[in-house]
Design an enzyme around this catalytic site. Structure first.
Site, PDB file in Angstrom:
ATOM      1  N   HIS A 290     -14.080  -0.754  -0.640  1.00 43.31           N
ATOM      2  CA  HIS A 290     -15.191   0.051  -1.180  1.00 43.31           C
ATOM      3  C   HIS A 290     -16.464  -0.186  -0.362  1.00 43.31           C
ATOM      4  O   HIS A 290     -17.179   0.748  -0.024  1.00 43.31           O
ATOM      5  CB  HIS A 290     -15.506  -0.353  -2.631  1.00 43.31           C
ATOM      6  CG  HIS A 290     -14.420  -0.084  -3.626  1.00 43.31           C
ATOM      7  ND1 HIS A 290     -14.033  -0.997  -4.575  1.00 43.31           N
ATOM      8  CD2 HIS A 290     -13.639   1.016  -3.838  1.00 43.31           C
ATOM      9  CE1 HIS A 290     -13.079  -0.485  -5.334  1.00 43.31           C
ATOM     10  NE2 HIS A 290     -12.814   0.733  -4.911  1.00 43.31           N
TER      11      HIS A 290
ATOM     12  N   LYS B 200     -10.632   3.280 -21.169  1.00 48.32           N
ATOM     13  CA  LYS B 200     -10.079   2.152 -20.405  1.00 48.32           C
ATOM     14  C   LYS B 200     -10.792   0.870 -20.790  1.00 48.32           C
ATOM     15  O   LYS B 200     -11.968   0.903 -21.141  1.00 48.32           O
ATOM     16  CB  LYS B 200     -10.295   2.389 -18.902  1.00 48.32           C
ATOM     17  CG  LYS B 200      -9.346   3.380 -18.289  1.00 48.32           C
ATOM     18  CD  LYS B 200      -9.496   3.341 -16.773  1.00 48.32           C
ATOM     19  CE  LYS B 200      -8.731   4.459 -16.085  1.00 48.32           C
ATOM     20  NZ  LYS B 200      -9.100   4.583 -14.674  1.00 48.32           N
TER      21      LYS B 200
ATOM     22  N   ARG C 205      -6.861   6.088   1.485  1.00 48.69           N
ATOM     23  CA  ARG C 205      -6.086   5.012   2.090  1.00 48.69           C
ATOM     24  C   ARG C 205      -4.724   5.488   2.571  1.00 48.69           C
ATOM     25  O   ARG C 205      -4.285   5.159   3.657  1.00 48.69           O
ATOM     26  CB  ARG C 205      -5.871   3.886   1.065  1.00 48.69           C
ATOM     27  CG  ARG C 205      -7.091   3.084   0.776  1.00 48.69           C
ATOM     28  CD  ARG C 205      -6.975   2.341  -0.515  1.00 48.69           C
ATOM     29  NE  ARG C 205      -7.026   3.272  -1.631  1.00 48.69           N
ATOM     30  CZ  ARG C 205      -7.100   2.922  -2.895  1.00 48.69           C
ATOM     31  NH1 ARG C 205      -7.089   1.650  -3.230  1.00 48.69           N
ATOM     32  NH2 ARG C 205      -7.171   3.827  -3.839  1.00 48.69           N
TER      33      ARG C 205
ATOM     34  N   SER D 272      -8.492  -2.550  -6.160  1.00 47.09           N
ATOM     35  CA  SER D 272      -8.974  -3.423  -7.236  1.00 47.09           C
ATOM     36  C   SER D 272      -7.811  -4.013  -8.015  1.00 47.09           C
ATOM     37  O   SER D 272      -7.845  -5.180  -8.413  1.00 47.09           O
ATOM     38  CB  SER D 272      -9.883  -2.639  -8.188  1.00 47.09           C
ATOM     39  OG  SER D 272     -11.007  -2.150  -7.503  1.00 47.09           O
TER      40      SER D 272
HETATM   41  P1  ADP Z   1     -10.734   5.065  -9.106  1.00 50.53           P
HETATM   42  O1  ADP Z   1     -10.682   4.107 -10.226  1.00 50.53           O
HETATM   43  O2  ADP Z   1     -11.400   6.379  -9.369  1.00 50.53           O
HETATM   44  O3  ADP Z   1      -9.452   5.162  -8.298  1.00 50.53           O
HETATM   45  P2  ADP Z   1     -11.740   3.215  -7.235  1.00 50.53           P
HETATM   46  O4  ADP Z   1     -12.884   2.374  -7.634  1.00 50.53           O
HETATM   47  O5  ADP Z   1     -10.424   2.571  -7.105  1.00 50.53           O
HETATM   48  O6  ADP Z   1     -11.774   4.460  -8.145  1.00 50.53           O
HETATM   49  O7  ADP Z   1     -12.061   3.929  -5.841  1.00 50.53           O
HETATM   50  C1  ADP Z   1     -13.198   4.726  -5.636  1.00 50.53           C
HETATM   51  C2  ADP Z   1     -13.065   5.429  -4.325  1.00 50.53           C
HETATM   52  O8  ADP Z   1     -12.895   4.479  -3.280  1.00 50.53           O
HETATM   53  C3  ADP Z   1     -11.876   6.372  -4.198  1.00 50.53           C
HETATM   54  O9  ADP Z   1     -12.256   7.460  -3.365  1.00 50.53           O
HETATM   55  C4  ADP Z   1     -10.836   5.529  -3.492  1.00 50.53           C
HETATM   56  O10 ADP Z   1      -9.911   6.310  -2.769  1.00 50.53           O
HETATM   57  C5  ADP Z   1     -11.724   4.750  -2.556  1.00 50.53           C
HETATM   58  N1  ADP Z   1     -11.132   3.476  -2.155  1.00 50.53           N
HETATM   59  C6  ADP Z   1     -10.601   2.539  -2.957  1.00 50.53           C
HETATM   60  N2  ADP Z   1     -10.150   1.476  -2.229  1.00 50.53           N
HETATM   61  C7  ADP Z   1     -10.421   1.777  -0.930  1.00 50.53           C
HETATM   62  C8  ADP Z   1     -10.174   1.104   0.329  1.00 50.53           C
HETATM   63  N3  ADP Z   1      -9.548  -0.068   0.372  1.00 50.53           N
HETATM   64  N4  ADP Z   1     -10.596   1.694   1.465  1.00 50.53           N
HETATM   65  C9  ADP Z   1     -11.204   2.912   1.410  1.00 50.53           C
HETATM   66  N5  ADP Z   1     -11.436   3.614   0.274  1.00 50.53           N
HETATM   67  C10 ADP Z   1     -11.054   3.056  -0.880  1.00 50.53           C
END
Ligand code: ADP
Length: 172
Positions: free
Chosen positions: A20, A44, A93, A131
């Site tokens: 992120h 959630k 990803r 996450s």
């Molecule tokens: P959600 O719970 O909506 O999936 P996340 O917090 O997991 O949201 O992710 C938010 C954004 O960050 C999404 O666009 C996701 O694809 C992107 N993202 C998550 N992990 C990564 C990563 N390791 N590298 C690049 N983008 C990421």
């Protein structure tokens, strides 16, 4: 009304990962203004409260002058509108990410045609970082995972993450 120089990056960030953070840093180099929106979903039960996530992310991005962090509930596209942002920033990803992002982008574009979604490809070293993976490592590895977590999350996230599972343990 919508500012194409202002991008909004939404997610759950439960917790914020280096993947992120990489998108935030790269986004902040492209767009003059970047807002990070922490989505609050009442259905959630997140590991970190919205306040904890807000404080942690603000601490981690403190050196980025053009980045703001806020919480929101409801539709992401409505939050982008509320910020008057013209761009929704997303990270991808894998191919399966693209599939679900594609559907979401079409829906968002139908809801608000003036807001464009911009994708950044995950950096090679973070494509496997999520996450949920990090929570598994912290839950199973406990204190011993602290050194390993450095490779996945920003430093300020490590101690609070390990403390979460210590608390869960002592309450059982
Ligand atoms: P959600 O719970 O909506 O999936 P996340 O917090 O997991 O949201 O992710 C938010 C954004 O960050 C999404 O666009 C996701 O694809 C992107 N993202 C998550 N992990 C990564 C990563 N390791 N590298 C690049 N983008 C990421």
């Amino acid at each position: 009304m919508f500012n194409p120089q202002h991008a909004v990056y939404v997610g759950s960030f439960d917790p914020l990962t280096l993947g992120h953070l990489d998108i935030i840093r790269r986004g902040a180099r492209i767009f003059p203004e970047l807002t990070v929106g922490i989505g609050i979903n009442p259905e959630k039960s997140p590991l970190f409260s919205s306040t904890e996530r807000l404080e942690l992310i603000r601490e981690v991005v403190a050196d980025l002058d053009n980045v703001e962090v806020e919480c929101f509930s409801g539709l992401a596209v409505d939050f982008v509108k509320q910020c008057q942002g013209g761009v929704m920033l997303r990270g991808v990803r894998t191919l399966s990410d693209i599939e679900s992002e594609f559907t979401m982008t079409l829906a968002n574009h139908t809801l608000e045609p003036e807001i464009e979604t911009v994708f950044l490809m995950a950096s090679e070293k973070y494509t496997h970082v999520s996450s949920s993976l990090i929570k598994q490592i912290a839950q199973i590895g406990r204190e011993a995972a602290a050194g390993k977590l450095e490779q996945f999350v920003p430093h300020p996230v490590i101690a609070p993450l390990i403390a979460k599972y210590r608390k869960t343990d002592s309450s059982q």
